[in-house]
Each structure stands twice: as structure tokens, then as C-alpha cells.
Design a protein around this motif. Structure first.
Motif: not given
Length: 416
Positions: A317-320, A341-343, A361-365
Motif C-alpha cells: 500500500e506504499s512502495n516496492v 507511489d512506485y516500484f 508484471g509491475v503495477i504502480q501509481k
């Protein structure tokens, strides 16, 4: 003789007039049939499209397996609609429906023609993307930095952004690419200096996809049959189907337990550090940052073992984040989501590393950086080169409790 000739002329005129009149009536009937046929087709198409929009407007998928008419009391008599849920919907994660729309033409009280459109649709899931973002800019040092796709970047699977895609050089996109923006942003003005390969398709001005802010389903599943930890936690996944964890708040160190049967693990009010080998179907999540410390891979790689039943979701729910101590060539199997935010690589601006191999896959805000490049040569000068490939199994079966997109994708369209 004059009288007889006059009669012959009149008879010929009457015969020709009758023939022309008969032909006119026939052509009028053909035109009316043509009009009614096409009116019924467009009415059927309108009914199917209206039903698809209705499904997309719902807060959740319709339950049950019985067919129903969503517009039963509609005053529009030009079409009728039936929505038939698939029998497996109660147990399937991705709900599927068959829409049958029958359109009518001519006098709607006594229609002269009818045609039918059949559409099969399925709920979308974020795991269907190899790459998705809400924004292609990265928040860093109190500013927003543009992040680019560059030469030697390769995305093998569906990609989407709600922002504008940034291109420098010759990146390759093998799957469908959709962007909400009406244009691409080129580092050098476009071809020939910037010449991306879209080997699938490119859709500009596409529909926006909304990312969730919390993983409610995963939280609930972890609390009611999975594992929930409070505070910072380390988890090593083991190839024998177990996991070894350390939770600092409880003082539990190197405790080995089976991976939960329901495949749900969540760390609340803390960070998660994870690595290891996945045996089974699992989604790990955290309210704080998730750090991928080392290779995080499947026991049975589906590339070489097609029958592999190993699935992994990683949702923060924050960053990876990938910390500085991660291997120079890093392998991640699974679908990664960063909802706040982001990966990203923590020190993406530092030393040159190897390649980040992602199968999932990568899904990020916001789009995160995994490296930097020389804009003159498009050579990577720090961080990782990207090698992203989609796991095609995710189109049918995503990792457990992975969020759906709230949208439906069309699997089949046919006219009868």
C-alpha cells in the motif's frame, strides 16, 4: 389502321408502366427489408454496448448463475437483452458473462426483422498487465521526474498508463499498449532518433484505469485463514512450501511455518522484507514498504514447466523497493503492485548493475526508476537494464486476492 396503331402504343405503354411499377415496388420492398435488417443490427449492437457499460458501472460483479435482463422495465422496445453468468463464476476469481442482445427493425409493435449480437466479457484484473501506471512521472526530492522507456527495454505483454508514455530510442513493446494521453512524448522529437516498436498495438486516448488505495480482500483473507503480522517483518520463502519469518515486534526470530492454505500473508503497520523460492500460490502484502532483498522466484518456472502451479503477488500500500544489496542480476517472478507511489531501485542513480529480469508484471501509481541512461546514446549508466515479460497464466488465473480493475474486457463478439 391508325386506331389499331394507337391501341398498340397504349398497350405497350401500359405494359412498360406496369413493369416499371412492379420493379419499383420490388425495389421499395428490398429497401425496406434492407433498412429493417440494418436497424435491427444496430439496435442489437446498442443493446450489447449498453449492457457492457452497465456492467462497468456496477460496484461489483453480479452474483448468481441465472440469466437475467438488466433492463427488464426499460421503455425502449428496439432491443431485448439477456446476461448469462458462467456456471463457474461462484468459484472463479475473474467473473465471466455472456451478453445476448436481440434488436428489432421496422414497426416495433410488429417488427419485420430481428438480428442478434453475442458478446462474452470477463472482469479485468491488474495481473493481466506486464506494466501499468497512473502516472509516468516519479516523485523524488520534492519534484516530479519524467521516467523513460529506452533502447533495449523490452515489454512482453499488455501495458497501460493513465499518463503519457515517454520514449527515448528504440524500446520494444510486444503486447497491446494503451495510454490515456493522445500522444507519445519523445526525447529527441520522434523518428528516426526515437523509433519504438509496437509489435502488438498502440491505442492513444484509451479509457483510464483506477488503481485501488488499499488491498481490502487480501487484508481480510490474511486475518481469517492466512497470516497477519504487526510491525516490521522478514520473510524467506522456501522451496518446500514453507516460509521462515522474523517479526521484531513479537520477538519471533526465524520461525518456520507452512505457507497458508488460502495463500494470504499481510504485514500491518510495518515493512516487509521478502526473498526466496515460491512453492504454491501466494500473495504477500504490507501497509508499509516492501523490500525485495534477493531473487524471488518460482520453484517451477512456468517458462520451462508449463504445468507449474506457482503464483505470486507482491502488493504494497506504499512502495516496492529493491535495496542496494540486491544482486546485480535480479530475478523476480510474480506481479508487483505499489499502490501509494512506485516500484523502484533505492539507489537507481548509483552504480551500474546488471539486468532486472521480471516474469509477471509491475503495477504502480507513479512510475519508479530502476536506473538512469545517457540521453545521447541511450546507454544505461546506473541501476538496472529492464527485461520484463508477462506471465500469460495471469490472464486466466491471477495470484490470490489480486485486485480487479473494475472494468470488463471483451473476449468474443459475434453477430447472428
Amino acid at each position: 389502321m391508325v386506331l389499331i396503331g394507337s391501341y398498340l402504343v397504349i398497350a405497350s405503354a401500359i405494359t412498360l408502366s406496369s413493369a416499371y411499377l412492379a420493379r419499383s415496388f420490388a425495389e421499395l420492398r428490398m429497401a425496406e427489408t434492407y433498412l429493417n435488417t440494418y436497424q435491427s443490427f444496430y439496435s442489437a449492437e446498442a443493446g450489447a454496448n449498453r449492457t457492457l457499460q452497465w456492467l462497468r458501472s456496477l460496484p461489483g460483479p453480479p452474483s448468481g448463475i441465472e440469466a437475467f435482463d438488466p433492463f427488464e422495465n426499460s421503455p425502449d422496445p428496439s432491443y431485448s437483452v439477456s446476461v448469462d453468468p458462467y456456471d463457474g463464476n461462484p468459484t472463479n476469481i475473474l467473473k465471466r458473462y455472456r451478453i445476448t442482445a436481440r434488436g428489432f427493425g421496422g414497426d416495433l409493435a410488429n417488427p419485420k426483422a430481428a438480428r442478434q449480437v453475442i458478446m462474452e466479457v470477463e472482469m479485468g484484473n491488474f495481473a493481466q498487465y506486464v506494466y501499468a501506471t497512473d502516472s509516468e512521472k516519479m516523485p523524488w526530492n520534492n519534484d516530479m521526474y519524467t521516467v523513460w522507456f529506452v533502447t533495449r527495454d523490452q515489454l512482453d505483454g499488455p501495458a497501460h498508463t493513465n499518463g503519457q508514455m515517454n520514449i527515448s530510442g528504440d524500446p520494444v513493446f510486444e503486447g497491446q499498449v494503451t495510454t490515456v494521453d493522445s500522444s507519445l512524448n519523445y526525447m529527441h522529437g520522434g523518428p528516426p532518433e526515437d523509433n519504438p516498436e509496437f509489435n502488438g498495438s498502440l491505442e492513444l486516448g484509451s479509457t483510464s484505469v483506477t488503481l485501488p488505495s488499499r488491498v481490502t480482500e487480501l487484508r481480510s483473507a490474511a486475518a481469517t485463514g492466512g497470516l497477519t503480522f504487526s510491525g516490521d517483518t522478514l520473510i524467506q520463502l522456501n522451496a518446500d512450501g514453507t516460509m521462515t519469518y522474523t517479526n521484531f515486534a513479537s520477538g519471533q526470530v526465524n520461525v518456520t511455518v507452512p505457507v497458508p492454505n488460502n495463500g494470504a500473508v499481510f504485514v500491518d503497520e510495518g515493512e516487509l522484507h521478502v526473498w526466496g523460492t515460491v512453492d504454491g500460490s501466494l500473495t504477500v502484502g504490507a501497509s508499509g514498504n516492501i523490500f525485495i532483498e534477493d531473487n524471488l522466484v518460482y520453484k517451477d518456472n512456468p517458462v520451462s514447466v508449463p504445468e507449474s502451479d506457482d503464483y505470486l503477488g507482491i502488493i504494497s500500500e506504499s512502495n516496492v523497493l529493491i535495496p542496494p544489496g540486491a544482486p546485480d542480476d535480479l530475478y523476480i517472478h510474480g506481479s508487483v503492485m505499489a499502490l501509494s507511489d512506485y516500484f523502484s531501485v533505492e539507489e537507481w542513480y548509483g552504480d551500474r548493475k546488471g539486468t532486472l529480469h521480471l516474469y509477471g508484471g509491475v503495477i504502480q501509481k507513479h512510475r519508479g526508476a530502476v536506473g538512469s541512461f545517457d540521453s545521447r546514446t541511450n546507454e544505461i549508466v546506473s541501476g538496472y537494464q529492464k527485461d520484463y515479460h508477462h506471465d500469460p497464466r495471469f490472464k486466466i488465473k491471477p495470484p490470490p486476492y489480486y485486485p480487479d480493475t473494475g472494468a470488463y474486457r471483451v473476449l468474443m463478439w459475434a453477430e447472428q
